[in-house]
Design an enzyme around this catalytic site. Structure first.
Site, mmCIF file in Angstrom:
data_model
loop_
_atom_site.group_PDB
_atom_site.id
_atom_site.type_symbol
_atom_site.label_atom_id
_atom_site.label_comp_id
_atom_site.label_asym_id
_atom_site.label_seq_id
_atom_site.Cartn_x
_atom_site.Cartn_y
_atom_site.Cartn_z
ATOM 1 N N GLU A 1 3.129 -12.306 -34.296
ATOM 2 C CA GLU A 1 2.255 -13.341 -34.863
ATOM 3 C C GLU A 1 2.534 -13.598 -36.338
ATOM 4 O O GLU A 1 2.048 -14.582 -36.906
ATOM 5 C CB GLU A 1 0.787 -12.932 -34.690
ATOM 6 C CG GLU A 1 0.237 -11.981 -35.724
ATOM 7 C CD GLU A 1 0.779 -10.561 -35.661
ATOM 8 O OE1 GLU A 1 0.551 -9.803 -36.618
ATOM 9 O OE2 GLU A 1 1.430 -10.200 -34.659
ATOM 10 N N CYS B 1 2.959 -3.015 -32.117
ATOM 11 C CA CYS B 1 2.869 -2.068 -33.229
ATOM 12 C C CYS B 1 2.325 -0.715 -32.744
ATOM 13 O O CYS B 1 3.026 -0.007 -32.028
ATOM 14 C CB CYS B 1 2.052 -2.660 -34.368
ATOM 15 S SG CYS B 1 2.354 -1.841 -35.952
ATOM 16 N N HIS C 1 5.496 -7.461 -35.592
ATOM 17 C CA HIS C 1 4.341 -8.333 -35.337
ATOM 18 C C HIS C 1 4.812 -9.744 -34.992
ATOM 19 O O HIS C 1 5.202 -10.502 -35.888
ATOM 20 C CB HIS C 1 3.430 -8.379 -36.565
ATOM 21 C CG HIS C 1 2.614 -7.151 -36.732
ATOM 22 N ND1 HIS C 1 1.326 -7.040 -36.264
ATOM 23 C CD2 HIS C 1 2.909 -5.952 -37.297
ATOM 24 C CE1 HIS C 1 0.852 -5.838 -36.539
ATOM 25 N NE2 HIS C 1 1.796 -5.158 -37.164
#
Length: 367
Positions: free
Chosen positions: A345, A258, A343
Site C-alpha cells: 500500500e 510485514c 508494504h
C-alpha cells in the site's frame, strides 16, 4: 531553530551520550533506536503502529516543513494517517522547522506535544545512523530538560522481549461495510493504508483483535483473511502463529503483510531472525522472481527471512531484495497463501506493488 533553547538528550545503551535541543513533549521515553531514510512521509511514519516501542531517527536533514494536516476518513478508515495517534516513543531529527503548506493544521512540535511524544533536534543524525549501521540497533533513552543519573535502570527491558501488539491491536472487532465479499483482518496494528487498499477493492472488512482464535475468526464466514503488519518480535507471538496454523486447514485465501508475513513464515515451518538494523525506507528494491521485474517498495521491519534456507517447506520465493538477498515475499505451492514483507500500500512511498491487493482479490473472488 532552537525552540526556547531547552536541552534535549539521547542516551544509547553502548554509553553514547548525545546532547541537542528539545521539542515536542517533555519527559523521558525508552525504546529501540532505529532510523528511516525516507525523505518525506513523516506523518505516516510517526503514526505507523509498526514503530511502537521505538525511537525513530529521520535521516533527511529537514523535517516539519509541510506540517501536520487534519485527519480525513472514508468509511471509518483514515486516508492520510496510518493510525489515530503517534506510535513512536520519541523522534530524533537534525533540524526541525515550521511548516509552509496550505493544509497544515499543526506544526510538528505542536503535534508531538499534544500526543506526549518527546523529540530532540540539532544533533548529528548521520553519526548516530552510522553507529547503528555498524553495530546494529540498540536501546536508547530520549529525555528533555533533565539529565539521567543512571540510564542503565531504564534499559533493563529489551525491545525483543516485549509483545507490543498488546498496545496496537484493537480490543474488539471493528467493521468497515462495503458491497463486496467479507474478509477478516487479523489486526496486529494495521496501517490504515492497508485497510484503504482492501476497502477500495470492494471488500467488506471486519478487523479483529490479533488474540482471536481461529474458531472465532471462522464464525464470520470470511472469503479471505489478512494478517496485518504490527510491531515487535514475531517469535513471541505463539497464539497468532497457532491461529494461522489452524486457519490453513480451511484453505481460505490468506494474505500476510510485514508482521503477517513473518507470522505466516513461522506457522508454516520457516525461520524469522533479527536483522542488524532492518529495512526502513520508501525506496527499497524488490525483485519478483517469476518475471524478474524490479519494483520500488516501502519497508518497515527489523526481522525477516534472512536466507533462502529459512523459507518454509512447500513455499517458493515470490520477492527478494537485491541489496542483501533477504526474502521479501512467499507463495505457497499447495495452498492459497501469499505474503509480502514490504508494504504494497506504500503510504508513504511508491505505488509500484499495489497490484498485490488485486492478486489477493482474484484469489478471493476467482475473477
Amino acid at each position: 531553530m532552537k525552540l526556547e533553547n531547552k536541552k534535549g538528550y539521547l542516551y544509547l545503551e553502548d554509553g553514547t551520550f548525545i546532547e541537542g535541543y528539545s521539542f515536542g513533549a517533555k519527559g523521558i521515553k525508552v525504546g529501540e533506536v532505529v532510523f528511516t531514510t525516507s525523505m518525506n512521509g513523516y506523518v505516516e511514519s510517526l503514526t505507523d503502529p509498526s514503530y511502537k516501542g521505538q525511537i525513530l531517527i529521520i535521516t533527511h536533514p529537514l523535517v516539519g516543513n509541510y506540517g501536520v494536516p487534519e485527519k480525513k476518513y472514508e468509511q471509518g478508515i483514515l486516508t492520510n494517517f496510518e493510525s489515530e495517534r503517534i506510535q513512536v516513543e520519541g523522534l530524533i531529527v537534525a533540524e526541525h522547522t515550521y511548516p509552509s503548506k496550505w493544509n497544515s493544521a499543526l506544526t510538528l512540535d505542536e503535534w508531538l506535544k499534544s500526543e506526549n511524544v518527546p523529540g530532540v533536534f540539532d544533533v548529528d543524525t548521520r553519526m548516530i545512523v552510522k553507529k547503528i549501521r555498524t553495530y546494529g540497533t540498540m536501546m536508547g533513552i530520549i529525555a528533555s530538560e533533565l539529565e539521567i543519573d543512571d540510564p542503565r535502570k531504564y534499559l533493563e527491558k529489551k525491545y525483543d522481549e516485549i509483545d507490543f501488539t498488546q498496545f496496537t491491536s484493537p480490543k474488539s472487532p471493528i467493521f468497515h461495510p462495503n458491497t463486496g465479499d467479507m474478509i477478516v483482518v487479523v489486526d496486529c496494528g494495521i496501517k490504515h493504508g492497508i485497510l484503504y487498499g482492501l476497502y477500495k477493492r470492494g471488500f467488506s472488512i471486519v478487523r479483529v483483535p490479533c488474540s482471536f482464535s481461529a474458531s472465532k475468526i471462522i464464525e464470520y464466514n470470511p472469503k479471505g483473511i489478512v494478517f496485518s503488519n504490527g510491531p515487535g518480535n514475531p517469535n513471541l507471538l505463539e497464539n497468532q502463529i497457532k491461529t494461522f496454523s489452524e486457519l490453513v486447514e480451511y484453505k481460505i485465501p490468506i494474505l500476510g503483510i510485514c508482521l503477517g508475513h513473518q507470522i505466516a513464515t513461522l506457522a508454516l515451518g520457516g525461520k524469522i531472525k533479527k536483522m542488524k538494523f532492518g529495512h526502513r525506507a520508501i525506496n527499497k528494491p524488490v525483485i519478483e522472481s517469476n518475471s524478474n521485474k524490479c519494483y520500488i517498495s516501502t519497508h518497515n521491519h527489523g526481522y525477516g527471512i534472512i536466507s533462502k534456507n529459512d523459507i518454509p517447506p512447500n513455499t517458493k520465493i515470490w520477492f527478494y531484495n537485491p541489496d542483501d538477498y533477504t526474502i521479501e515475499g512467499l507463495i505457497h505451492e499447495k495452498l492459497p497463501i501469499i505474503t509480502t514483507q514490504f508494504h504494497p500500500e506504500a503510504r508513504p512511498g511508491p505505488w509500484d506493488t499495489t497490484w498485490v491487493f488485486d492478486k489477493f482479490r482474484t484469489m478471493v473472488t476467482g475473477k
